[in-house]
Design a protein around this motif. Structure first.
Motif, PDB file in Angstrom:
ATOM      1  N   ALA A   1       0.859  -1.195   0.000  1.00 40.44           N
ATOM      2  CA  ALA A   1       0.000   0.000   0.000  1.00 40.44           C
ATOM      3  C   ALA A   1       0.887   1.235   0.000  1.00 40.44           C
ATOM      4  CB  ALA A   1      -0.900   0.015   1.232  1.00 40.44           C
ATOM      5  N   ASP A   2       0.263   2.375  -0.272  1.00 38.73           N
ATOM      6  CA  ASP A   2       0.918   3.664  -0.031  1.00 38.73           C
ATOM      7  C   ASP A   2       0.450   4.163   1.330  1.00 38.73           C
ATOM      8  OD1 ASP A   2       2.641   4.569  -2.160  1.00 38.73           O
ATOM      9  OD2 ASP A   2       0.876   4.589  -3.448  1.00 38.73           O
ATOM     10  N   VAL A   3       1.394   4.515   2.188  1.00 36.34           N
ATOM     11  CA  VAL A   3       0.998   5.024   3.499  1.00 36.34           C
ATOM     12  C   VAL A   3       1.578   6.416   3.696  1.00 36.34           C
ATOM     13  CG1 VAL A   3       0.842   2.718   4.507  1.00 36.34           C
ATOM     14  CG2 VAL A   3       2.973   3.995   4.692  1.00 36.34           C
ATOM     15  N   PRO A   4       0.866   7.277   4.425  1.00 40.25           N
ATOM     16  CA  PRO A   4       1.410   8.600   4.741  1.00 40.25           C
ATOM     17  C   PRO A   4       2.505   8.494   5.784  1.00 40.25           C
ATOM     18  CG  PRO A   4      -0.650   8.271   5.895  1.00 40.25           C
ATOM     19  CD  PRO A   4      -0.464   7.062   5.027  1.00 40.25           C
ATOM     20  N   GLN A   5       3.269   9.564   5.955  1.00 42.37           N
ATOM     21  CA  GLN A   5       4.313   9.553   6.977  1.00 42.37           C
ATOM     22  C   GLN A   5       3.772   9.918   8.353  1.00 42.37           C
ATOM     23  OE1 GLN A   5       7.674  12.047   6.115  1.00 42.37           O
ATOM     24  NE2 GLN A   5       8.923  11.162   7.742  1.00 42.37           N
ATOM     25  N   TYR A   6       2.890  10.917   8.400  1.00 42.08           N
ATOM     26  CA  TYR A   6       2.333  11.377   9.664  1.00 42.08           C
ATOM     27  C   TYR A   6       0.820  11.230   9.631  1.00 42.08           C
ATOM     28  CZ  TYR A   6       6.836  13.840  10.206  1.00 42.08           C
ATOM     29  OH  TYR A   6       8.163  14.161  10.311  1.00 42.08           O
ATOM     30  N   PRO A   7       0.154  11.170  10.796  1.00 43.66           N
ATOM     31  CA  PRO A   7       0.739  10.873  12.101  1.00 43.66           C
ATOM     32  C   PRO A   7       1.148   9.407  12.160  1.00 43.66           C
ATOM     33  CG  PRO A   7      -1.640  10.914  12.278  1.00 43.66           C
ATOM     34  CD  PRO A   7      -1.316  11.321  10.869  1.00 43.66           C
ATOM     35  N   TYR A   8       2.096   9.040  13.000  1.00 41.28           N
ATOM     36  CA  TYR A   8       2.689   7.704  12.955  1.00 41.28           C
ATOM     37  C   TYR A   8       1.684   6.595  13.238  1.00 41.28           C
ATOM     38  CZ  TYR A   8       7.278   9.891  12.747  1.00 41.28           C
ATOM     39  OH  TYR A   8       8.372  10.621  12.366  1.00 41.28           O
ATOM     40  N   THR A   9       0.660   6.881  14.023  1.00 42.94           N
ATOM     41  CA  THR A   9      -0.343   5.862  14.323  1.00 42.94           C
ATOM     42  C   THR A   9      -1.014   5.350  13.054  1.00 42.94           C
ATOM     43  OG1 THR A   9      -0.787   6.703  16.547  1.00 42.94           O
ATOM     44  CG2 THR A   9      -2.523   5.415  15.511  1.00 42.94           C
ATOM     45  N   LEU A  10      -1.295   6.242  12.102  1.00 42.48           N
ATOM     46  CA  LEU A  10      -2.023   5.844  10.893  1.00 42.48           C
ATOM     47  C   LEU A  10      -1.223   4.882  10.022  1.00 42.48           C
ATOM     48  CD1 LEU A  10      -4.460   6.001   9.052  1.00 42.48           C
ATOM     49  CD2 LEU A  10      -3.527   8.139   8.101  1.00 42.48           C
ATOM     50  N   PRO A  11       0.008   5.202   9.598  1.00 44.87           N
ATOM     51  CA  PRO A  11       0.748   4.234   8.778  1.00 44.87           C
ATOM     52  C   PRO A  11       1.025   2.933   9.517  1.00 44.87           C
ATOM     53  CG  PRO A  11       2.165   6.065   9.418  1.00 44.87           C
ATOM     54  CD  PRO A  11       0.763   6.461   9.752  1.00 44.87           C
ATOM     55  N   ASN A  12       1.219   2.996  10.828  1.00 42.57           N
ATOM     56  CA  ASN A  12       1.460   1.767  11.575  1.00 42.57           C
ATOM     57  C   ASN A  12       0.203   0.905  11.660  1.00 42.57           C
ATOM     58  OD1 ASN A  12       4.265   1.303  12.981  1.00 42.57           O
ATOM     59  ND2 ASN A  12       3.946   3.525  12.900  1.00 42.57           N
ATOM     60  N   GLU A  13      -0.957   1.537  11.774  1.00 40.16           N
ATOM     61  CA  GLU A  13      -2.204   0.768  11.786  1.00 40.16           C
ATOM     62  C   GLU A  13      -2.438   0.114  10.431  1.00 40.16           C
ATOM     63  OE1 GLU A  13      -5.457  -1.060  13.304  1.00 40.16           O
ATOM     64  OE2 GLU A  13      -4.064   0.193  14.445  1.00 40.16           O
ATOM     65  N   ILE A  14      -2.204   0.878   9.349  1.00 36.43           N
ATOM     66  CA  ILE A  14      -2.374   0.317   7.994  1.00 36.43           C
ATOM     67  C   ILE A  14      -1.399  -0.836   7.780  1.00 36.43           C
ATOM     68  CG2 ILE A  14      -2.149   0.799   5.527  1.00 36.43           C
ATOM     69  CD1 ILE A  14      -3.002   3.697   6.164  1.00 36.43           C
ATOM     70  N   ALA A  15      -0.143  -0.618   8.140  1.00 33.28           N
ATOM     71  CA  ALA A  15       0.875  -1.651   7.937  1.00 33.28           C
ATOM     72  C   ALA A  15       0.543  -2.904   8.739  1.00 33.28           C
ATOM     73  CB  ALA A  15       2.244  -1.115   8.330  1.00 33.28           C
ATOM     74  N   TYR A  16       0.107  -2.734   9.986  1.00 34.35           N
ATOM     75  CA  TYR A  16      -0.235  -3.886  10.810  1.00 34.35           C
ATOM     76  C   TYR A  16      -1.353  -4.704  10.159  1.00 34.35           C
ATOM     77  CZ  TYR A  16      -2.204  -6.662  14.595  1.00 34.35           C
ATOM     78  OH  TYR A  16      -2.696  -7.696  15.339  1.00 34.35           O
ATOM     79  N   ARG A  17      -2.391  -4.039   9.714  1.00 34.58           N
ATOM     80  CA  ARG A  17      -3.530  -4.750   9.123  1.00 34.58           C
ATOM     81  C   ARG A  17      -3.143  -5.433   7.813  1.00 34.58           C
ATOM     82  NH1 ARG A  17      -9.155  -2.316  10.675  1.00 34.58           N
ATOM     83  NH2 ARG A  17      -8.696  -1.372  12.684  1.00 34.58           N
ATOM     84  N   LYS A  18      -2.380  -4.745   6.979  1.00 32.08           N
ATOM     85  CA  LYS A  18      -1.972  -5.323   5.694  1.00 32.08           C
ATOM     86  C   LYS A  18      -1.075  -6.539   5.905  1.00 32.08           C
ATOM     87  CE  LYS A  18      -3.863  -2.403   2.721  1.00 32.08           C
ATOM     88  NZ  LYS A  18      -4.817  -2.828   1.657  1.00 32.08           N
ATOM     89  N   LEU A  19      -0.122  -6.425   6.810  1.00 29.96           N
ATOM     90  CA  LEU A  19       0.801  -7.532   7.052  1.00 29.96           C
ATOM     91  C   LEU A  19       0.073  -8.712   7.705  1.00 29.96           C
ATOM     92  CD1 LEU A  19       3.832  -5.461   8.350  1.00 29.96           C
ATOM     93  CD2 LEU A  19       3.805  -6.855   6.263  1.00 29.96           C
ATOM     94  N   ALA A  20      -0.870  -8.426   8.615  1.00 26.43           N
ATOM     95  CA  ALA A  20      -1.640  -9.497   9.246  1.00 26.43           C
ATOM     96  C   ALA A  20      -2.494 -10.224   8.217  1.00 26.43           C
ATOM     97  CB  ALA A  20      -2.505  -8.929  10.364  1.00 26.43           C
ATOM     98  N   ALA A  21      -3.032  -9.472   7.253  1.00 26.08           N
ATOM     99  CA  ALA A  21      -3.865 -10.076   6.216  1.00 26.08           C
ATOM    100  C   ALA A  21      -3.059 -10.958   5.277  1.00 26.08           C
ATOM    101  CB  ALA A  21      -4.591  -8.990   5.423  1.00 26.08           C
ATOM    102  N   VAL A  22      -1.809 -10.595   5.035  1.00 21.07           N
ATOM    103  CA  VAL A  22      -0.946 -11.392   4.167  1.00 21.07           C
ATOM    104  C   VAL A  22      -0.676 -12.754   4.793  1.00 21.07           C
ATOM    105  CG1 VAL A  22       1.420 -11.583   3.280  1.00 21.07           C
ATOM    106  CG2 VAL A  22       0.139  -9.465   2.975  1.00 21.07           C
ATOM    107  N   GLY A  23      -0.573 -12.795   6.107  1.00 23.77           N
ATOM    108  CA  GLY A  23      -0.244 -14.043   6.773  1.00 23.77           C
ATOM    109  C   GLY A  23       1.200 -14.423   6.526  1.00 23.77           C
ATOM    110  N   LEU A  24       2.110 -13.708   7.163  1.00 26.58           N
ATOM    111  CA  LEU A  24       3.541 -13.857   6.881  1.00 26.58           C
ATOM    112  C   LEU A  24       4.017 -15.295   7.100  1.00 26.58           C
ATOM    113  CD1 LEU A  24       5.078 -10.648   8.499  1.00 26.58           C
ATOM    114  CD2 LEU A  24       4.276 -11.002   6.158  1.00 26.58           C
ATOM    115  N   ASP A  25       4.629 -15.848   6.065  1.00 23.51           N
ATOM    116  CA  ASP A  25       5.227 -17.182   6.146  1.00 23.51           C
ATOM    117  C   ASP A  25       6.720 -17.003   6.364  1.00 23.51           C
ATOM    118  OD1 ASP A  25       5.905 -19.838   5.953  1.00 23.51           O
ATOM    119  OD2 ASP A  25       5.845 -19.885   3.757  1.00 23.51           O
ATOM    120  N   CYS A  26       7.108 -16.807   7.626  1.00 19.73           N
ATOM    121  CA  CYS A  26       8.514 -16.539   7.918  1.00 19.73           C
ATOM    122  C   CYS A  26       8.851 -17.008   9.328  1.00 19.73           C
ATOM    123  CB  CYS A  26       8.824 -15.042   7.767  1.00 19.73           C
ATOM    124  SG  CYS A  26       7.969 -13.990   8.961  1.00 19.73           S
TER     125      CYS A  26
END
Length: 375
Positions: A60-85
């Protein structure tokens, strides 16, 4: 072992040395037998591609500020991917809280490289914030910071680029975390072109980097009035201090010996190193490391740097470590480097190969991955 490397941006999208360092790490790990798979997850678009033989998933494209927003987006996107690592490695700072939160939720060990200070008030590290940044620090960041730091405490190990970075974080919210200093590695593909130069008494100084007040370029400009007239300066880069610095240079007696080139593509900056005799890094803040210092040392240049932050741990010659914002000390360091440039240049080339070659640095990451898996 399977590794997920999480970073806000990844080449060819990049804003500077952090993205270059992330690429070097991913590509070097990809070539090592101990790592079965490296997948990069970034947040600078939406695509799946291969960059330098490494799979890159741009979620995804995420904004830089405020930090809560990009971190929330990143958390949800990564959780949805289901990291195989087996291990998550967070790089380039802005999404470290999301990785800590994800590491805890998925029970996957994680490490994080510390190479910047986004959650710290910039004035605490001698950086003058913009009006926008200062307002953010005084309002939203003050509210966000405790929760974001709490998420980061779920990360198993922090890897600061220097002891200076570790010290900053130990005193700004992560005092009980586990740390292991691992520096940047040199780029083995970095090559300086051969140039034919005439024997001359002229000494060419070089600065490469962003132009903001914390970089101390204003003191380098002022120092030109205190060094011999046979010394010239080229400043490569752009930034918010461009106008102030060019005006400042125009007001010096050495104005005809100072050149500003503006931004130069990474692929072309090697020419600037080839034309230089001495590299100067005059920062007045605890710079986490300084990739341009490695490049200059690879190019066989002596490096004059201020005795603060990561650069002070990289430069091996004490005569070339100068006091921040001290024109006399800076001038003396420049003159010493100019008088001993051949010897020091050879020393620097040997040192970077011995300390910062991928064959030296990458095994340090392997050891950390194995350690946190064993724990």
């Amino acid at each position: 072992m399977k590794l997920a490397l999480v970073t806000p941006r990844y080449p060819p999208t990049h804003a500077g040395g952090g993205e270059i360092s992330a690429r070097l790490l991913a590509e070097q790990l990809h070539t090592r037998d101990v790592i079965d798979q490296v997948v990069v997850y970034s947040f600078d678009g939406k695509s799946t591609e291969t960059v330098g033989d490494v799979p890159v998933v741009r979620l995804a494209d995420v904004p830089q500020y405020p930090y809560t927003l990009p971190n929330e987006i990143a958390y949800r996107k990564l959780a949805a991917v289901g990291l195989d690592c087996d291990v998550i490695h967070a790089y380039n700072m802005h999404l470290h809280p999301a990785v800590g939160r994800l590491s805890d939720a998925l029970e996957i060990p994680s490490i994080a490289t510390l190479n910047a200070y986004p959650l710290i008030d910039w004035s605490d590290v001698n950086v003058s914030p913009s009006i926008k940044r200062k307002l953010y620090e005084q309002t939203l960041l003050r509210v966000e910071r405790p929760r974001l730091l709490e998420h980061m405490t779920n990360i198993d190990m922090f890897l600061p680029l220097s002891g200076a970075v570790e010290q900053v974080y130990r005193t700004h919210g992560l005092g009980t975390a586990d740390y292991e200093v691992i520096p940047n590695m040199l780029d083995p593909s970095f090559e300086v072109p051969e140039v034919e130069t005439e024997e001359t008494d002229q000494v060419e100084l070089l600065y490469v980097g962003y132009l903001r007040d914390s970089k101390g370029v204003q003191y380098l400009v002022d120092a030109m009035d205190h060094v011999p007239e046979g010394i010239e300066l080229t400043i490569v880069g752009d930034g918010p201090e461009w106008d102030a610095l060019t005006d400042r240079a125009a007001g010096t007696a050495a104005s005809d010996r100072i050149e500003f080139t503006g931004s130069v593509p990474y692929e072309e900056v090697t020419r600037a190193y080839a034309d230089a005799d001495v590299f100067v890094h005059p920062g007045v803040w605890p710079e986490p490391f300084g990739r341009t210092i490695l490049e200059a040392m690879q190019a066989g240049l002596p490096v004059v740097a201020t005795d603060i932050g990561g650069p002070s741990e990289t430069i091996p010659q004490p005569e070339l470590l100068v006091e921040p914002s001290d024109l006399s000390s800076l001038s003396e360091g420049i003159e010493y480097a100019a008088a001993n440039q051949d010897r020091i240049g050879r020393e620097n080339q040997r040192l970077v190969e011995d300390r910062y070659h991928p064959d030296v640095v990458v095994p340090q990451f392997h050891e950390i991955y194995e350690r946190i898996l064993d724990n």
